[in-house]
Motif scaffolding. Structure first.
Motif, PDB file in Angstrom:
ATOM      1  N   ARG A   1      40.631 106.617  61.386  1.00  0.00           N
ATOM      2  CA  ARG A   1      40.271 105.207  62.218  1.00  0.00           C
ATOM      3  C   ARG A   1      38.849 104.898  61.855  1.00  0.00           C
ATOM      4  NH1 ARG A   1      43.407 107.394  66.086  1.00  0.00           N
ATOM      5  NH2 ARG A   1      41.424 108.111  67.371  1.00  0.00           N
TER       6      ARG A   1
ATOM      7  N   LYS B   1      37.110 101.716  59.919  1.00  0.00           N
ATOM      8  CA  LYS B   1      36.409 100.948  60.557  1.00  0.00           C
ATOM      9  C   LYS B   1      35.309 100.736  59.735  1.00  0.00           C
ATOM     10  CE  LYS B   1      33.723 100.269  65.155  1.00  0.00           C
ATOM     11  NZ  LYS B   1      33.513 100.918  66.179  1.00  0.00           N
TER      12      LYS B   1
ATOM     13  N   THR C   1      35.995  98.111  56.706  1.00  0.00           N
ATOM     14  CA  THR C   1      36.332  96.935  57.073  1.00  0.00           C
ATOM     15  C   THR C   1      34.796  96.389  57.413  1.00  0.00           C
ATOM     16  OG1 THR C   1      37.029  97.602  59.156  1.00  0.00           O
ATOM     17  CG2 THR C   1      38.815  97.020  57.649  1.00  0.00           C
ATOM     18  N   GLU C   2      33.941  96.928  58.248  1.00  0.00           N
ATOM     19  CA  GLU C   2      32.843  96.411  58.839  1.00  0.00           C
ATOM     20  C   GLU C   2      31.872  96.180  57.246  1.00  0.00           C
ATOM     21  OE1 GLU C   2      31.010  99.066  61.592  1.00  0.00           O
ATOM     22  OE2 GLU C   2      32.188  98.168  63.171  1.00  0.00           O
TER      23      GLU C   2
ATOM     24  N   SER D   1      41.949  94.357  56.790  1.00  0.00           N
ATOM     25  CA  SER D   1      42.670  94.970  58.038  1.00  0.00           C
ATOM     26  C   SER D   1      43.585  96.200  57.522  1.00  0.00           C
ATOM     27  CB  SER D   1      43.457  94.159  58.939  1.00  0.00           C
ATOM     28  OG  SER D   1      43.947  94.847  59.879  1.00  0.00           O
TER      29      SER D   1
END
Length: 71
Positions: free
Chosen positions: A22, A26, A29-30, A41
């Protein structure tokens, strides 16, 4: 207006927990959101520890621009 899509498969053998997975998703994607005007996503392999599948989409004002961004 055109829409470009990309499906990115990443093999992640160094991941040892779902929490690490996860955090990796994160982070990726950021970075994508901050660097490019696109959306990203996780779209598949939710329960597979060593596989990440990201969906990336871009909307462009003229044909060809979305391909340039996704390349």
């Amino acid at each position: 207006m055109t829409v470009g899509t990309l499906e990115l498969h990443l093999h992640t053998p160094w991941i040892h927990s779902m929490q690490e997975k996860r955090l990796l998703i994160k982070h990726i994607t950021e970075r994508i959101h901050h660097r490019f005007p696109i959306c990203a996503s996780e779209i598949d392999a939710f329960h597979e520890l060593h596989m990440v599948v990201l969906g990336i989409a871009c909307v462009a004002g003229y044909p060809g621009m979305e391909q340039t961004v996704l390349d």
